[in-house]
Design an enzyme around this catalytic site. Structure first.
Site, PDB file in Angstrom:
ATOM      1  N   CYS A 184       0.858  -1.192   0.000  1.00 14.70           N
ATOM      2  CA  CYS A 184       0.000   0.000   0.000  1.00 14.70           C
ATOM      3  C   CYS A 184       0.890   1.236   0.000  1.00 14.70           C
ATOM      4  O   CYS A 184       1.887   1.295   0.703  1.00 14.70           O
ATOM      5  CB  CYS A 184      -1.002  -0.058   1.156  1.00 14.70           C
ATOM      6  SG  CYS A 184      -0.828   1.137   2.470  1.00 14.70           S
ATOM      7  N   CYS A 236       1.482   3.247   3.147  1.00 15.14           N
ATOM      8  CA  CYS A 236       2.241   2.397   4.080  1.00 15.14           C
ATOM      9  C   CYS A 236       3.715   2.398   3.710  1.00 15.14           C
ATOM     10  O   CYS A 236       4.590   2.468   4.563  1.00 15.14           O
ATOM     11  CB  CYS A 236       1.736   0.953   4.054  1.00 15.14           C
ATOM     12  SG  CYS A 236      -0.034   0.801   4.318  1.00 15.14           S
TER      13      CYS A 236
END
Ligand SMILES: [Zn+2]
Ligand SMILES: [Zn+2]
Length: 430
Positions: A67, A70
């Site tokens: 992600c 992230c």
């Protein structure tokens, strides 16, 4: 935008968790302090965690390797881990690899950061990308001591080491550099008169006036005849436009075109009329404050697929605020010219290279006793505090304070559109 990313990712997380439903808790890279290490079904209470904690505050980030927000969290979590070793535990759990971990912490979206105090009590949760300065600020707000709060107090200089004793009639009104007698430029208004070091500083000056009319302004401008040293009207002069060793334009003005042609033999360049010179000088503008700038002096700012410029390091941060976009900045160390790369995400620092980079906020005390920005020419980024100190040592009259690059960005992000429109405008910049 942030919500969209998080929401889209949430679907993926929920999906991934649902897929593995019923499986035994997967191995996670949490330590014994984490709820994942407790027996399934055990309540997610503060006491359970406290029993096995190493008595350090803990920052737990639940995300996934693929992600994007992230991924942007990863380097700053590493930095926190190193800088606060022994003061705070920093952990990351990949909830796509370990879906049960995500379930146990009751998270619905990634990335989610959970703040635990030294007693293991959950104190705060944040969803989405969370910058380093925000994380450190949150600990402070929560009253949780994570030790010697870096960034340190930094350099503060409220009084000059030596006063600037240069006579005012030898200093450029815009850039504060010494005025070269050969390129001296004068703007004469009805009441005031401004001395500038060069025609280039005139165009910076012009682009700093809100709603300026070029025709009305330029009739007030005199430039220095390179041949005789006397002041002549800028609009009727011939301008020899060349280039120095750094690729910066050089402008020599001549009253007499024959003298200009003669100079052109020894010092190559193009002879430009004022109108052409004006359009060249105003072609490149700061994407934050709209001032004229030479790319050689500017910071590179990339937004989307566009490459623009910030006239100073702090203005380059402001592009994120003005355009409400994520940006990538390439700034040069004010002392050595080494590259400093800054990426932003949702108005926060997503990455900083090198991580030791600091900013100088040049400020001066106004007649009202309040500190105000000393302007674009007094700002800078440095790869580390030592470089900033050396730069300041060579500028004993400079006043201001060291701030973090994140602070330089935050200072711009909090501006209203009205304040941004007035940024760096003469008499408006606060
Ligand atoms: Zn100047
Ligand atoms: Zn600017």
């Amino acid at each position: 935008m942030k919500l969209l990313i998080v929401a889209a990712l949430a679907v993926a997380v929920v999906g991934a968790v649902a897929l593995k439903k019923g499986k035994a808790p997967a191995e996670s890279n949490t330590t014994a302090a984490g709820p994942a290490a407790r027996a399934p079904g055990e309540s997610h209470d503060a006491k359970g965690a406290a029993a096995s904690t190493a008595r350090l505050p803990k920052l737990l980030d639940l995300g996934a390797g693929k992600c994007i927000p992230c991924k942007m969290m990863a380097p700053l979590l590493e930095e926190l881990k190193k800088e606060y070793a022994g003061k705070m535990t920093v952990e990351f759990i990949d909830v796509w690899q370990n879906p049960d971990a995500g379930k146990q912490y009751g998270i619905e979206m990634i990335p989610t950061q959970i703040f635990y105090d030294a007693e293991g009590k959950e104190r705060f949760r944040h969803v989405g990308f969370y910058g380093k300065e925000d994380i450190l600020g949150k600990w402070k707000e929560l009253g949780v001591d994570i030790g010697g709060s870096k960034p340190s107090a930094g350099i503060v200089r409220e009084t000059p080491v030596t006063a600037d004793t240069r006579p005012r009639d030898s200093v450029c009104f815009m850039c504060d550099d010494a005025v070269n007698a050969k390129t001296k430029t004068l703007v004469k208004g009805q009441t005031e008169q401004h001395l500038l070091c060069s025609p280039h500083c005139y165009f910076i000056y012009f682009s700093s006036i809100a709603g300026a009319d070029p025709k009305a302004e330029e009739v007030k401008v005199s430039v220095t005849d390179w041949a005789s040293g006397s002041l002549i009207p800028a609009t009727s002069a011939s301008h020899l436009y060349g280039m120095d060793a750094q690729g910066r334009p050089t402008i020599k003005a001549f009253a007499d075109k024959a003298a200009a042609v003669k100079e052109q033999q020894i010092s190559p360049g193009n002879l430009l009329a004022w109108d052409v010179l004006r359009s060249k000088e105003l072609a490149t503008r700061c994407a934050f404050c709209d001032r004229a700038v030479y790319p050689e002096d500017a910071c590179g700012v990339k937004f989307g697929t566009t490459h623009g410029h910030g006239c100073c390091t702090h203005c380059s941060m402001g592009v994120a605020a003005r355009l409400k976009q994520d940006i990538e900045v390439e700034a040069k160390d004010g002392l050595t010219g080494e590259l400093i790369r800054v990426k932003t995400l949702d108005g926060q620092i997503a990455s900083l290279e090198p991580a030791t980079a600091v900013a100088w906020f040049g400020q001066k005390k106004g007649p009202d006793g309040k500190w105000a920005s000393a302007g674009c020419f007094k700002q800078g980024f440095f790869v580390n505090e030592a470089n900033l100190q050396k730069w300041l040592d060579a500028r004993p009259a400079m006043t201001g304070r060291q701030i973090t690059i994140a602070q330089a960005l935050a200072d711009k992000m909090k501006l209203t559109p009205e304040q941004i429109a007035k940024a760096c405008k003469l008499g408006e910049c606060k």
